[in-house]
Design a protein around this motif. Structure first.
Motif, PDB file in Angstrom:
ATOM      1  N   SER A   1       3.608  -6.398   0.785  1.00  0.00           N
ATOM      2  CA  SER A   1       2.671  -7.161   1.625  1.00  0.00           C
ATOM      3  C   SER A   1       3.100  -8.617   1.791  1.00  0.00           C
ATOM      4  O   SER A   1       2.453  -9.364   2.533  1.00  0.00           O
TER       5      SER A   1
ATOM      6  N   SER B   1      -1.149  -4.019  10.566  1.00  0.00           N
ATOM      7  CA  SER B   1      -0.461  -3.509   9.377  1.00  0.00           C
ATOM      8  C   SER B   1      -1.293  -2.462   8.656  1.00  0.00           C
ATOM      9  O   SER B   1      -0.779  -1.435   8.205  1.00  0.00           O
TER      10      SER B   1
ATOM     11  N   ASN C   1       0.013   1.269   8.217  1.00  0.00           N
ATOM     12  CA  ASN C   1       0.220   1.785   6.862  1.00  0.00           C
ATOM     13  C   ASN C   1      -0.376   3.179   6.692  1.00  0.00           C
ATOM     14  O   ASN C   1       0.177   4.031   5.989  1.00  0.00           O
TER      15      ASN C   1
ATOM     16  N   SER D   1       5.492  -4.041   8.346  1.00  0.00           N
ATOM     17  CA  SER D   1       5.143  -2.770   7.701  1.00  0.00           C
ATOM     18  C   SER D   1       6.380  -1.976   7.284  1.00  0.00           C
ATOM     19  O   SER D   1       6.260  -0.949   6.605  1.00  0.00           O
TER      20      SER D   1
ATOM     21  N   GLU E   1       6.770  -1.243   3.445  1.00  0.00           N
ATOM     22  CA  GLU E   1       5.896  -0.150   2.998  1.00  0.00           C
ATOM     23  C   GLU E   1       6.464   1.202   3.414  1.00  0.00           C
ATOM     24  O   GLU E   1       6.453   2.158   2.634  1.00  0.00           O
TER      25      GLU E   1
ATOM     26  N   ILE F   1       0.578   2.473  -0.536  1.00  0.00           N
ATOM     27  CA  ILE F   1      -0.141   2.349   0.736  1.00  0.00           C
ATOM     28  C   ILE F   1      -1.556   1.809   0.515  1.00  0.00           C
ATOM     29  O   ILE F   1      -1.994   0.878   1.194  1.00  0.00           O
TER      30      ILE F   1
ATOM     31  N   SER G   1      -1.312  -1.764  -0.681  1.00  0.00           N
ATOM     32  CA  SER G   1      -0.867  -2.663   0.381  1.00  0.00           C
ATOM     33  C   SER G   1      -2.002  -2.996   1.341  1.00  0.00           C
ATOM     34  O   SER G   1      -2.161  -4.140   1.758  1.00  0.00           O
ATOM     35  N   ASN G   2      -2.787  -1.978   1.707  1.00  0.00           N
ATOM     36  CA  ASN G   2      -3.916  -2.231   2.606  1.00  0.00           C
ATOM     37  C   ASN G   2      -4.955  -3.131   1.947  1.00  0.00           C
ATOM     38  O   ASN G   2      -5.516  -4.024   2.591  1.00  0.00           O
TER      39      ASN G   2
END
Length: 310
Positions: free
Chosen positions: A48, A74, A78, A213, A216, A236, A239-240
């Motif tokens: 990220s 993003s 993702n 992105s 990822e 994932i 990251s979100n």
């Protein structure tokens, strides 16, 4: 020329993030941190970094549309691109961790809080602090939960010759690459938008979010191919969560960001729907190729609407 600068800057951004991820993995394994924790925290935060650097740079340069659209784009990519790729590529997906009970709702909560925050038309510094505190709460939860997670080695990370003398300079150089790359990515993207008469929101939600992105995508696919689905899915989700809390929070802390939410209703709604689908899939353990195709359909609708808006 601006497009060339954009490509080079994005490359520096992604390369710097990759170096940080690798060194973070070495440090984590040196101190015997479990694999899922590495995926959901260090690797998630590391992948990220491009989003954070790009969004903070955009916010500081008074380009809030790029900063916010980068986060929304993003988050959508993702789930609809990266997670879908994991489902379609992995031979079998049988994660050991119950992602619904422990993690996926953590990705939904900040999205819902984000909706409340934009109702007044601005993401303030106070909002930023609340978002950063939420990420802190998740990290605390993971650390408390870490005792129940068995330790596993990462096949491609060698810590037998670990040395701080090597790791620290690489980390410093990588952070410089990320910071410089972010600055030129945002500036060149803004100039591209102006030259083609495209809004900065579209540039942020497509070009920049797609580029940021990539870490990822690469990390999750690599993990999925090696059968490390816990790390892939954890990356994932983490990251979100990091995008909506740390990235958005850091950008708003640097400069409060106004947003005309009704103008971007489709994109915001797509992020909400994608996150709800993530929760649904983890709740029912639908880690299948059919689920991957469903996510690709959402991606197609998102890209189609974006193209029509240009």
């Amino acid at each position: 020329m601006n497009f060339v600068i954009f490509v080079i800057a994005m490359g520096a951004l992604i390369w710097g993030a990759e170096l940080i991820i690798k060194q973070s993995e070495k440090i984590a394994l040196k101190f015997n941190i479990p694999e899922f924790i590495i995926g959901a925290t260090l690797i998630a935060l590391g992948t990220s970094l491009p989003e954070m650097a790009a969004s903070v740079a955009a916010s500081m340069n008074h380009k809030p549309e790029i900063a916010i659209s980068n986060v929304i784009g993003s988050n959508i990519l993702n789930i609809t691109l990266v997670l879908a790729s994991v489902f379609l590529i992995a031979r079998s997906i049988n994660p050991k961790r119950d992602f619904f009970a422990k993690d996926s709702t953590w990705a939904l909560v900040p999205v819902l809080i984000f909706i409340l925050m934009i109702l007044d038309g601005v993401i303030s510094r106070f909002d930023a602090i609340l978002l950063l505190l939420l990420m802190g709460a998740y990290l605390l939860f993971l650390l408390q939960d870490a005792k129940s997670i068995p330790l596993e080695e990462l096949d491609d990370v060698d810590v037998s010759h670990f040395s701080w003398v090597i790791v620290i300079p690489i980390l410093i150089g990588a952070f410089i690459l990320v910071i410089v790359g972010a600055h030129f990515t945002v500036e060149s993207a803004s100039e591209i938008a102006k030259s083609f008469g495209i809004s900065e929101w579209i540039i942020g939600i497509v070009m920049i979010s797609l580029g940021t992105s990539m870490p990822e995508l690469v990390v999750s696919i690599s993990a999925a191919v090696k059968g490390k689905v816990d790390m892939a899915i954890g990356n994932i989700i983490g990251s979100n969560l990091a995008n909506t809390t740390v990235v958005l929070g850091s950008a708003a802390l640097a400069n409060p960001m106004p947003i005309n939410a009704p103008a971007y209703l489709f994109d915001i709604a797509t992020m909400i729907v994608a996150t709800l689908i993530l929760v649904f899939l983890t709740a029912n353990k639908l880690y299948t190729k059919s689920a991957g195709i469903s996510l690709i359909i959402i991606l197609g609708l998102f890209l189609n609407n974006t193209i029509q808006s240009m």
